[in-house]
Design a protein around this motif. Structure first.
Motif, PDB file in Angstrom:
ATOM      1  N   ALA A 117      50.474  17.829  68.936  1.00 54.32           N
ATOM      2  CA  ALA A 117      49.791  18.508  70.044  1.00 54.32           C
ATOM      3  C   ALA A 117      50.337  18.089  71.404  1.00 54.32           C
ATOM      4  O   ALA A 117      49.639  18.153  72.405  1.00 54.32           O
ATOM      5  CB  ALA A 117      48.274  18.298  69.984  1.00 54.32           C
ATOM      6  N   LEU A 118      51.586  17.654  71.439  1.00 54.47           N
ATOM      7  CA  LEU A 118      52.226  17.340  72.717  1.00 54.47           C
ATOM      8  C   LEU A 118      53.063  18.542  73.163  1.00 54.47           C
ATOM      9  O   LEU A 118      53.577  19.289  72.326  1.00 54.47           O
ATOM     10  CB  LEU A 118      53.130  16.117  72.578  1.00 54.47           C
ATOM     11  CG  LEU A 118      52.432  14.783  72.340  1.00 54.47           C
ATOM     12  CD1 LEU A 118      53.458  13.695  72.029  1.00 54.47           C
ATOM     13  CD2 LEU A 118      51.598  14.393  73.555  1.00 54.47           C
ATOM     14  N   ALA A 140      52.844  26.130  62.940  1.00 54.04           N
ATOM     15  CA  ALA A 140      54.100  25.406  62.783  1.00 54.04           C
ATOM     16  C   ALA A 140      53.806  24.178  61.928  1.00 54.04           C
ATOM     17  O   ALA A 140      52.662  23.725  61.858  1.00 54.04           O
ATOM     18  CB  ALA A 140      54.652  24.992  64.144  1.00 54.04           C
ATOM     19  N   PRO A 141      54.851  23.623  61.267  1.00 51.76           N
ATOM     20  CA  PRO A 141      54.609  22.451  60.414  1.00 51.76           C
ATOM     21  C   PRO A 141      54.111  21.264  61.229  1.00 51.76           C
ATOM     22  O   PRO A 141      54.541  21.047  62.361  1.00 51.76           O
ATOM     23  CB  PRO A 141      55.985  22.159  59.814  1.00 51.76           C
ATOM     24  CG  PRO A 141      56.767  23.430  59.976  1.00 51.76           C
ATOM     25  CD  PRO A 141      56.251  24.082  61.215  1.00 51.76           C
ATOM     26  N   HIS A 142      53.232  20.480  60.631  1.00 51.66           N
ATOM     27  CA  HIS A 142      52.723  19.250  61.239  1.00 51.66           C
ATOM     28  C   HIS A 142      53.786  18.169  61.186  1.00 51.66           C
ATOM     29  O   HIS A 142      54.422  18.006  60.138  1.00 51.66           O
ATOM     30  CB  HIS A 142      51.474  18.807  60.476  1.00 51.66           C
ATOM     31  CG  HIS A 142      50.942  17.469  60.894  1.00 51.66           C
ATOM     32  ND1 HIS A 142      50.422  17.239  62.138  1.00 51.66           N
ATOM     33  CD2 HIS A 142      50.883  16.291  60.220  1.00 51.66           C
ATOM     34  CE1 HIS A 142      50.041  15.975  62.218  1.00 51.66           C
ATOM     35  NE2 HIS A 142      50.305  15.380  61.068  1.00 51.66           N
ATOM     36  N   PRO A 143      54.056  17.391  62.254  1.00 52.14           N
ATOM     37  CA  PRO A 143      53.374  17.444  63.549  1.00 52.14           C
ATOM     38  C   PRO A 143      53.943  18.543  64.446  1.00 52.14           C
ATOM     39  O   PRO A 143      55.157  18.586  64.670  1.00 52.14           O
ATOM     40  CB  PRO A 143      53.656  16.059  64.133  1.00 52.14           C
ATOM     41  CG  PRO A 143      54.927  15.616  63.485  1.00 52.14           C
ATOM     42  CD  PRO A 143      54.965  16.234  62.133  1.00 52.14           C
ATOM     43  N   ALA A 144      53.069  19.393  64.939  1.00 50.86           N
ATOM     44  CA  ALA A 144      53.505  20.561  65.706  1.00 50.86           C
ATOM     45  C   ALA A 144      53.311  20.312  67.197  1.00 50.86           C
ATOM     46  O   ALA A 144      52.419  19.566  67.605  1.00 50.86           O
ATOM     47  CB  ALA A 144      52.699  21.777  65.277  1.00 50.86           C
ATOM     48  N   ARG A 204      48.218  22.718  60.550  1.00 54.67           N
ATOM     49  CA  ARG A 204      47.337  22.105  59.550  1.00 54.67           C
ATOM     50  C   ARG A 204      47.580  20.600  59.621  1.00 54.67           C
ATOM     51  O   ARG A 204      48.662  20.135  59.294  1.00 54.67           O
ATOM     52  CB  ARG A 204      47.667  22.632  58.155  1.00 54.67           C
ATOM     53  CG  ARG A 204      46.954  21.916  57.011  1.00 54.67           C
ATOM     54  CD  ARG A 204      47.473  22.467  55.687  1.00 54.67           C
ATOM     55  NE  ARG A 204      46.848  21.858  54.520  1.00 54.67           N
ATOM     56  CZ  ARG A 204      47.354  20.830  53.856  1.00 54.67           C
ATOM     57  NH1 ARG A 204      48.489  20.264  54.259  1.00 54.67           N
ATOM     58  NH2 ARG A 204      46.737  20.352  52.778  1.00 54.67           N
ATOM     59  N   LEU A 205      46.568  19.864  60.088  1.00 48.60           N
ATOM     60  CA  LEU A 205      46.727  18.426  60.289  1.00 48.60           C
ATOM     61  C   LEU A 205      46.674  17.659  58.975  1.00 48.60           C
ATOM     62  O   LEU A 205      47.366  16.674  58.791  1.00 48.60           O
ATOM     63  CB  LEU A 205      45.657  17.914  61.244  1.00 48.60           C
ATOM     64  CG  LEU A 205      45.863  18.360  62.699  1.00 48.60           C
ATOM     65  CD1 LEU A 205      44.549  18.387  63.445  1.00 48.60           C
ATOM     66  CD2 LEU A 205      46.849  17.449  63.396  1.00 48.60           C
ATOM     67  N   GLY A 208      42.289  20.646  54.732  1.00 50.18           N
ATOM     68  CA  GLY A 208      41.016  21.109  55.270  1.00 50.18           C
ATOM     69  C   GLY A 208      40.812  20.910  56.759  1.00 50.18           C
ATOM     70  O   GLY A 208      39.732  21.211  57.263  1.00 50.18           O
ATOM     71  N   VAL A 209      41.813  20.410  57.475  1.00 47.46           N
ATOM     72  CA  VAL A 209      41.666  20.184  58.918  1.00 47.46           C
ATOM     73  C   VAL A 209      42.788  20.933  59.655  1.00 47.46           C
ATOM     74  O   VAL A 209      43.968  20.718  59.362  1.00 47.46           O
ATOM     75  CB  VAL A 209      41.721  18.689  59.287  1.00 47.46           C
ATOM     76  CG1 VAL A 209      41.463  18.488  60.772  1.00 47.46           C
ATOM     77  CG2 VAL A 209      40.694  17.910  58.476  1.00 47.46           C
ATOM     78  N   TYR A 210      42.387  21.788  60.582  1.00 50.23           N
ATOM     79  CA  TYR A 210      43.343  22.654  61.260  1.00 50.23           C
ATOM     80  C   TYR A 210      43.121  22.582  62.771  1.00 50.23           C
ATOM     81  O   TYR A 210      41.990  22.586  63.238  1.00 50.23           O
ATOM     82  CB  TYR A 210      43.167  24.116  60.795  1.00 50.23           C
ATOM     83  CG  TYR A 210      43.061  24.243  59.300  1.00 50.23           C
ATOM     84  CD1 TYR A 210      44.184  24.351  58.506  1.00 50.23           C
ATOM     85  CD2 TYR A 210      41.802  24.194  58.677  1.00 50.23           C
ATOM     86  CE1 TYR A 210      44.086  24.425  57.124  1.00 50.23           C
ATOM     87  CE2 TYR A 210      41.696  24.277  57.295  1.00 50.23           C
ATOM     88  CZ  TYR A 210      42.839  24.386  56.529  1.00 50.23           C
ATOM     89  OH  TYR A 210      42.735  24.446  55.162  1.00 50.23           O
ATOM     90  N   ARG A 211      44.231  22.537  63.506  1.00 45.89           N
ATOM     91  CA  ARG A 211      44.163  22.637  64.965  1.00 45.89           C
ATOM     92  C   ARG A 211      44.610  24.038  65.336  1.00 45.89           C
ATOM     93  O   ARG A 211      45.756  24.413  65.126  1.00 45.89           O
ATOM     94  CB  ARG A 211      45.072  21.598  65.634  1.00 45.89           C
ATOM     95  CG  ARG A 211      45.067  21.692  67.168  1.00 45.89           C
ATOM     96  CD  ARG A 211      45.916  20.600  67.791  1.00 45.89           C
ATOM     97  NE  ARG A 211      47.334  20.729  67.464  1.00 45.89           N
ATOM     98  CZ  ARG A 211      48.202  21.506  68.144  1.00 45.89           C
ATOM     99  NH1 ARG A 211      47.790  22.227  69.170  1.00 45.89           N
ATOM    100  NH2 ARG A 211      49.479  21.569  67.771  1.00 45.89           N
ATOM    101  N   MET A 212      43.689  24.816  65.880  1.00 48.78           N
ATOM    102  CA  MET A 212      43.961  26.210  66.233  1.00 48.78           C
ATOM    103  C   MET A 212      44.138  26.281  67.748  1.00 48.78           C
ATOM    104  O   MET A 212      43.192  26.066  68.511  1.00 48.78           O
ATOM    105  CB  MET A 212      42.801  27.103  65.786  1.00 48.78           C
ATOM    106  CG  MET A 212      42.448  26.981  64.307  1.00 48.78           C
ATOM    107  SD  MET A 212      43.813  27.448  63.223  1.00 48.78           S
ATOM    108  CE  MET A 212      44.017  29.162  63.698  1.00 48.78           C
TER     109      MET A 212
END
Lengths: 111, 145
Positions: free
Chosen positions: A51-52, B44-48, B55-56, B59-63
């Protein structure tokens, strides 16, 4: 088997925000772009910071009371910015046992 | 009875996670048409990076919202529902899996963190991947009494 050791979201002011919050109790500011998180990743853990903004970088290191995250902008200067932190670690799989089978004995405890 | 609300900003998406963990979640609408996304950034793939959604973990997603919403003080809200099949919905009547969405500001626009719980139907208490629909609203400010 991968387990989540820590997951949290830190805003630019150094506050824990949102949910879920796993494995970390507190965050403190440490100067511009610096955040001290009260969590200590093991040597085998995978630390992911996301998230950067594009071009920003985050570095982390283990310090006395936890883990320090430093955020740098595109020019390499420290910059206050929030981030998402996920620490994963390999978990040992449970010992396979058959139902009704004999108990596993350890040679060290056998007489 | 319906109330017409002017100046309401909203973002809406429906997310399919059948491709994870090897693939990315995708926005999907009825009959497989991939149109059910208004106002959210591509996955995008984590870390995005911050301009993407991700998808972090299970079941956990940052939208990531393309438009900045102000969640402070209740000026915006996020509603999320689990998209279950008929066979999944049966056991969920007794033990609905937990699901929630919370708006956060990490410094570059705003994001909504969606957590899909496991729950008794699949014997898990930690988050687990599931399809969901997310609706985010920025409430208008009333100008006249």
């Amino acid at each position: 088997m991968i387990g989540i050791v820590c997951m949290c979201f830190v805003n630019p002011r150094g506050d824990l925000v949102g949910s879920p919050r796993v494995g970390v109790s507190k965050v403190e500011r440490r100067g511009t772009g610096g955040y001290l998180l009260y969590v200590r990743p093991s040597a085998a853990a995978t630390v992911r910071i996301s998230a950067l903004p594009p071009g920003y970088q985050a570095r982390w290191s283990v310090v006395d009371r936890g883990m320090k995250v430093e955020v740098f902008d595109q020019r390499g200067y420290p910059a206050d910015h929030g981030f998402a932190l996920v620490i994963e670690a390999l978990e040992a799989p449970p010992t396979p046992r058959r139902l009704g089978g004999p108990e596993t004995h350890s040679p060290a405890t056998e007489k | 009875m319906a109330i017409e609300i002017g100046n309401l900003s909203a973002s809406l998406c429906s997310v399919d996670v059948s491709a994870v963990p090897n693939g990315l979640p995708k926005f999907v609408g009825p009959a497989g048409r991939q149109f059910a996304n208004v106002g959210f950034a591509a996955f995008a793939p984590h870390p995005a990076p911050s301009p993407n959604s991700e998808r972090l973990s299970a079941g956990v997603y940052r939208m990531h919202l393309l438009q900045t919403f102000t969640f402070l003080g209740g000026q915006a809200g996020a509603l999320v529902t689990l998209n279950a099949t008929s066979s999944q919905a049966g056991p969920m009547n007794l033990f609905p899996p937990g699901i929630n969405a919370i708006g956060v500001d990490l410094g570059t626009g705003t994001d909504v963190i969606v957590t899909v719980g496991g729950g008794p139907p699949n014997g898990e208490s930690s988050p687990a991947d599931g399809n969901f629909t997310l609706f985010v609203m920025q409430y208008p400010t009333q100008q006249t009494p």
